[in-house]
Scaffold this motif. Structure first.
Motif, PDB file in Angstrom:
ATOM      1  N   LEU A   1       0.834  -1.206   0.000  1.00 38.12           N
ATOM      2  CA  LEU A   1       0.000   0.000   0.000  1.00 38.12           C
ATOM      3  C   LEU A   1       0.868   1.255   0.000  1.00 38.12           C
ATOM      4  CD1 LEU A   1      -2.822   1.236   0.095  1.00 38.12           C
ATOM      5  CD2 LEU A   1      -2.790   0.980   2.592  1.00 38.12           C
ATOM      6  N   ASP A   2       1.910   1.259   0.816  1.00 37.36           N
ATOM      7  CA  ASP A   2       2.839   2.395   0.828  1.00 37.36           C
ATOM      8  C   ASP A   2       3.481   2.576  -0.548  1.00 37.36           C
ATOM      9  OD1 ASP A   2       2.323   2.984   3.455  1.00 37.36           O
ATOM     10  OD2 ASP A   2       4.119   2.016   4.249  1.00 37.36           O
ATOM     11  N   ASP A   3       3.906   1.480  -1.148  1.00 33.28           N
ATOM     12  CA  ASP A   3       4.542   1.540  -2.473  1.00 33.28           C
ATOM     13  C   ASP A   3       3.563   2.052  -3.522  1.00 33.28           C
ATOM     14  OD1 ASP A   3       6.779   0.755  -4.400  1.00 33.28           O
ATOM     15  OD2 ASP A   3       5.104  -0.431  -5.181  1.00 33.28           O
ATOM     16  N   PHE A   4       2.326   1.597  -3.442  1.00 39.94           N
ATOM     17  CA  PHE A   4       1.308   2.048  -4.398  1.00 39.94           C
ATOM     18  C   PHE A   4       1.121   3.561  -4.310  1.00 39.94           C
ATOM     19  CE2 PHE A   4      -3.151   3.271  -5.073  1.00 39.94           C
ATOM     20  CZ  PHE A   4      -3.305   2.928  -6.417  1.00 39.94           C
ATOM     21  N   MET A   5       0.954   4.078  -3.110  1.00 42.94           N
ATOM     22  CA  MET A   5       0.691   5.511  -2.942  1.00 42.94           C
ATOM     23  C   MET A   5       1.911   6.346  -3.347  1.00 42.94           C
ATOM     24  SD  MET A   5      -2.410   5.971  -2.036  1.00 42.94           S
ATOM     25  CE  MET A   5      -3.814   5.103  -1.318  1.00 42.94           C
ATOM     26  N   ILE A   6       3.099   5.910  -2.950  1.00 40.13           N
ATOM     27  CA  ILE A   6       4.299   6.724  -3.189  1.00 40.13           C
ATOM     28  C   ILE A   6       4.788   6.602  -4.636  1.00 40.13           C
ATOM     29  CG2 ILE A   6       6.713   7.066  -2.543  1.00 40.13           C
ATOM     30  CD1 ILE A   6       5.889   5.930   0.277  1.00 40.13           C
ATOM     31  N   ASN A   7       4.993   5.394  -5.080  1.00 38.97           N
ATOM     32  CA  ASN A   7       5.695   5.179  -6.351  1.00 38.97           C
ATOM     33  C   ASN A   7       4.777   5.052  -7.569  1.00 38.97           C
ATOM     34  OD1 ASN A   7       8.345   5.172  -5.167  1.00 38.97           O
ATOM     35  ND2 ASN A   7       7.842   3.162  -4.315  1.00 38.97           N
ATOM     36  N   LYS A   8       3.513   4.796  -7.335  1.00 41.97           N
ATOM     37  CA  LYS A   8       2.582   4.688  -8.463  1.00 41.97           C
ATOM     38  C   LYS A   8       1.600   5.862  -8.483  1.00 41.97           C
ATOM     39  CE  LYS A   8       2.967  -0.362  -8.722  1.00 41.97           C
ATOM     40  NZ  LYS A   8       3.980  -0.524  -7.656  1.00 41.97           N
ATOM     41  N   ALA A   9       0.958   6.120  -7.334  1.00 38.03           N
ATOM     42  CA  ALA A   9       0.000   7.234  -7.275  1.00 38.03           C
ATOM     43  C   ALA A   9       0.683   8.585  -7.126  1.00 38.03           C
ATOM     44  CB  ALA A   9      -0.965   7.020  -6.115  1.00 38.03           C
ATOM     45  N   LYS A  10       1.943   8.575  -6.678  1.00 40.26           N
ATOM     46  CA  LYS A  10       2.742   9.792  -6.517  1.00 40.26           C
ATOM     47  C   LYS A  10       2.126  10.789  -5.514  1.00 40.26           C
ATOM     48  CE  LYS A  10       5.734   8.518  -9.702  1.00 40.26           C
ATOM     49  NZ  LYS A  10       5.852   9.217 -10.967  1.00 40.26           N
ATOM     50  N   VAL A  11       1.634  10.222  -4.409  1.00 37.65           N
ATOM     51  CA  VAL A  11       1.100  11.066  -3.341  1.00 37.65           C
ATOM     52  C   VAL A  11       1.798  10.721  -2.028  1.00 37.65           C
ATOM     53  CG1 VAL A  11      -1.164  11.488  -4.367  1.00 37.65           C
ATOM     54  CG2 VAL A  11      -0.827   9.460  -2.938  1.00 37.65           C
ATOM     55  N   ALA A  12       2.046  11.732  -1.228  1.00 38.61           N
ATOM     56  CA  ALA A  12       2.608  11.541   0.108  1.00 38.61           C
ATOM     57  C   ALA A  12       1.465  11.643   1.114  1.00 38.61           C
ATOM     58  CB  ALA A  12       3.672  12.596   0.398  1.00 38.61           C
ATOM     59  N   LEU A  13       1.102  10.506   1.693  1.00 36.46           N
ATOM     60  CA  LEU A  13       0.068  10.436   2.725  1.00 36.46           C
ATOM     61  C   LEU A  13       0.685   9.820   3.976  1.00 36.46           C
ATOM     62  CD1 LEU A  13      -2.896   8.922   0.634  1.00 36.46           C
ATOM     63  CD2 LEU A  13      -2.230  11.323   0.841  1.00 36.46           C
ATOM     64  N   ASP A  14       0.024   9.976   5.110  1.00 38.16           N
ATOM     65  CA  ASP A  14       0.479   9.306   6.330  1.00 38.16           C
ATOM     66  C   ASP A  14       0.015   7.856   6.292  1.00 38.16           C
ATOM     67  OD1 ASP A  14       1.543  11.500   8.341  1.00 38.16           O
ATOM     68  OD2 ASP A  14      -0.225  12.344   7.386  1.00 38.16           O
ATOM     69  N   SER A  15       0.954   6.941   6.401  1.00 34.87           N
ATOM     70  CA  SER A  15       0.603   5.522   6.439  1.00 34.87           C
ATOM     71  C   SER A  15      -0.213   5.226   7.687  1.00 34.87           C
ATOM     72  CB  SER A  15       1.868   4.668   6.439  1.00 34.87           C
ATOM     73  OG  SER A  15       1.553   3.302   6.604  1.00 34.87           O
ATOM     74  N   GLY A  16      -1.312   4.527   7.507  1.00 33.82           N
ATOM     75  CA  GLY A  16      -2.153   4.196   8.650  1.00 33.82           C
ATOM     76  C   GLY A  16      -1.430   3.392   9.709  1.00 33.82           C
ATOM     77  N   PHE A  17      -0.417   2.635   9.303  1.00 37.65           N
ATOM     78  CA  PHE A  17       0.334   1.800  10.243  1.00 37.65           C
ATOM     79  C   PHE A  17       1.098   2.646  11.258  1.00 37.65           C
ATOM     80  CE2 PHE A  17       3.822  -1.130  11.449  1.00 37.65           C
ATOM     81  CZ  PHE A  17       3.042  -2.198  11.884  1.00 37.65           C
ATOM     82  N   TRP A  18       1.408   3.897  10.897  1.00 41.76           N
ATOM     83  CA  TRP A  18       2.085   4.786  11.848  1.00 41.76           C
ATOM     84  C   TRP A  18       1.245   4.970  13.105  1.00 41.76           C
ATOM     85  CZ3 TRP A  18       3.697   9.513   8.302  1.00 41.76           C
ATOM     86  CH2 TRP A  18       4.577   9.066   7.299  1.00 41.76           C
ATOM     87  N   PHE A  19      -0.075   4.867  12.974  1.00 42.07           N
ATOM     88  CA  PHE A  19      -0.999   5.155  14.071  1.00 42.07           C
ATOM     89  C   PHE A  19      -1.318   3.912  14.893  1.00 42.07           C
ATOM     90  CE2 PHE A  19      -1.487   8.156  10.659  1.00 42.07           C
ATOM     91  CZ  PHE A  19      -1.558   9.382  11.302  1.00 42.07           C
ATOM     92  N   GLY A  20      -0.632   2.817  14.577  1.00 43.39           N
ATOM     93  CA  GLY A  20      -0.846   1.555  15.277  1.00 43.39           C
ATOM     94  C   GLY A  20      -1.227   0.464  14.298  1.00 43.39           C
ATOM     95  N   ARG A  21      -1.076  -0.769  14.745  1.00 42.83           N
ATOM     96  CA  ARG A  21      -1.364  -1.880  13.824  1.00 42.83           C
ATOM     97  C   ARG A  21      -2.826  -1.888  13.373  1.00 42.83           C
ATOM     98  NH1 ARG A  21      -0.510  -4.389  18.878  1.00 42.83           N
ATOM     99  NH2 ARG A  21      -2.378  -5.362  19.781  1.00 42.83           N
ATOM    100  N   GLU A  22      -3.695  -1.225  14.149  1.00 48.06           N
ATOM    101  CA  GLU A  22      -5.110  -1.135  13.781  1.00 48.06           C
ATOM    102  C   GLU A  22      -5.310  -0.332  12.499  1.00 48.06           C
ATOM    103  OE1 GLU A  22      -4.539  -1.807  18.055  1.00 48.06           O
ATOM    104  OE2 GLU A  22      -3.789  -0.285  16.675  1.00 48.06           O
ATOM    105  N   GLY A  23      -4.286   0.451  12.092  1.00 46.26           N
ATOM    106  CA  GLY A  23      -4.416   1.295  10.904  1.00 46.26           C
ATOM    107  C   GLY A  23      -3.710   0.744   9.681  1.00 46.26           C
ATOM    108  N   LYS A  24      -3.317  -0.522   9.722  1.00 47.16           N
ATOM    109  CA  LYS A  24      -2.439  -1.034   8.661  1.00 47.16           C
ATOM    110  C   LYS A  24      -3.079  -1.087   7.275  1.00 47.16           C
ATOM    111  CE  LYS A  24      -3.289  -5.915   9.767  1.00 47.16           C
ATOM    112  NZ  LYS A  24      -2.651  -7.171  10.208  1.00 47.16           N
ATOM    113  N   LYS A  25      -4.386  -1.039   7.166  1.00 44.73           N
ATOM    114  CA  LYS A  25      -5.056  -1.042   5.853  1.00 44.73           C
ATOM    115  C   LYS A  25      -5.579   0.347   5.483  1.00 44.73           C
ATOM    116  CE  LYS A  25      -4.840  -5.579   5.191  1.00 44.73           C
ATOM    117  NZ  LYS A  25      -4.128  -6.194   4.061  1.00 44.73           N
ATOM    118  N   TYR A  26      -5.074   1.360   6.182  1.00 42.28           N
ATOM    119  CA  TYR A  26      -5.585   2.726   6.018  1.00 42.28           C
ATOM    120  C   TYR A  26      -4.466   3.692   5.622  1.00 42.28           C
ATOM    121  CZ  TYR A  26      -9.791   1.078   8.431  1.00 42.28           C
ATOM    122  OH  TYR A  26     -10.930   0.393   8.785  1.00 42.28           O
TER     123      TYR A  26
END
Length: 390
Positions: free
Chosen positions: A339-364
């Motif tokens: 998901l991180d690779d998709f957003m950064i290297n394909k979608a070319k957007v910098a977003l906060d990875s949901g996993f930073w907020f805890g394992r509960e956010g890993k799909k966000y």
């Protein structure tokens, strides 16, 4: 609108963390930057004018706070939220995170337990672990895209070694503006179990769709005594860079303890620019804020509609507060790394990875919509091009 929130401002020469640190954070610079929580809007004209007047003075020495500084804060919360704060029990702090760190240090000892409610602002866990305290997780429950506190789990996890609960009100990143009833339930559990609450209420002014922020310490005298509240103009008025926040400390002994340690670290004074910026914001910024909230709401609606029509597997929540939107990407069936690779290297957007907020956010992912709608559209168009290739 009286104020222009549509303008796209080039921040490449702004020494901005949000833009200048793309490479170090995401491994490339050519990204639409919609991550860290500051706004791409110019501050309210009254703040700009106050800062310009200060610059013209030409003297930037040590500051002394006038009564009007704390008075502007007291008046703001009294007028908007019917919360009466004793200005003699308010401390200056450079930031909410530094406040949290000092309180963990002063009000707990190594090995004590501190509760947080993930997925939640990631410095919460850092300040607990970095001080050698035991982190206890009381995860929020997600029901049909909306999050709720799990009171039964909370009661089960509190024991005699549990000293603090760090609350996020309104909640970052899921956007809940906790109701008075929800806060009462939480507060009563903590009082019954002897757990002090430290409440980060930095997003309190940024409520949407008619939702009302309730300061936890305003609910009752019991709650006031058991709650230390962290406040700031940094999110409301885009002033994170001036390094100023408030700590509302209800107990005189606790106040003196924090005041002493802040003096020890020499972080108890404002810099000369934060002093005038904060007071100008709270005294003259209300009209600007009300227009900002309308624009943010429109940005959120635009984002939700865009995803529904063009990227239906990415599902934004509709936050009750904040300018941060929690994107449910679970239907993309990607791992956190994918998901991180998709957003950064394909979608070319910098977003906060949901996993930073805890394992509960890993799909966000967390997206910041406090910018021009045109910029949001360009970022979403870039995401759609990548999405269409899946």
């Amino acid at each position: 609108m009286k104020y222009d929130f549509h303008e796209i401002i080039d921040r490449s020469e702004n020494n901005s963390l949000k833009y200048d640190e793309l490479d170090s954070m995401f491994g490339r610079k050519d990204l639409y930057s919609l991550w860290v929580a500051d706004m791409d809007f110019k501050v309210a004209p009254a703040i700009q004018k106050a800062l310009e007047d200060k610059v013209k003075e030409g003297i930037y020495g040590y500051t002394s706070r006038p009564d009007s500084y704390y008075g502007s804060m007291v008046n703001w919360y009294n007028r908007r939220y019917n919360w009466n704060i004793d200005k003699d029990l308010v401390l200056h702090s450079p930031s909410v995170v530094s406040s949290l760190s000092l309180m963990v240090q002063e009000f707990t000892k190594p090995g004590d337990k501190i509760i947080i409610q993930p997925p939640v602002y990631y410095p919460f866990s850092n300040v607990v672990k970095n001080h050698g305290r035991k982190l206890v997780l009381n995860p929020l429950k997600e029901v049909d895209g909306k999050y709720y506190m799990d009171y039964e789990d909370l009661e089960e996890k509190i024991d005699e070694n549990t000293k603090l609960l760090i609350l996020c009100n309104p909640h970052n990143p899921v956007g809940r503006v906790w109701t008075k009833e929800e806060l009462e339930k939480l507060g009563n559990i903590c009082i019954k179990k002897g757990v002090k609450i430290v409440s980060d209420e930095i997003h309190g002014d940024l409520t949407l769709w008619g939702r009302r922020y309730t300061p936890l310490g305003s609910i009752s005298e019991e709650f006031r005594k058991n709650t230390i509240t962290c406040l700031s103009t940094s999110k409301t008025f885009n002033l994170a860079g001036v390094q100023a926040s408030f700590i509302v400390v209800p107990d005189k002994e606790d106040f003196e303890k924090l005041d002493r340690v802040m003096g020890l670290y020499d972080v108890s004074r404002n810099n000369c620019f934060s002093l005038v910026a904060v007071e100008a914001a709270l005294t003259h910024g209300e009209e600007w804020l009300e227009e900002l909230l309308v624009y943010l709401g429109e940005n959120i609606e635009f984002l939700i509609d865009y995803c529904k029509n063009h990227m239906p597997k990415i599902v934004p929540n509709k936050p009750e507060g904040t300018y941060l939107v929690w994107l449910d990407c679970s239907n993309l069936n990607m791992t956190t790394k994918e998901l991180d690779d998709f957003m950064i290297n394909k979608a070319k957007v910098a977003l906060d990875s949901g996993f930073w907020f805890g394992r509960e956010g890993k799909k966000y992912m967390r997206i910041n919509v406090a910018c021009s709608r045109e910029l949001i559209k360009m970022a979403l168009d870039s995401m759609k091009r990548a999405y269409d290739q899946l």
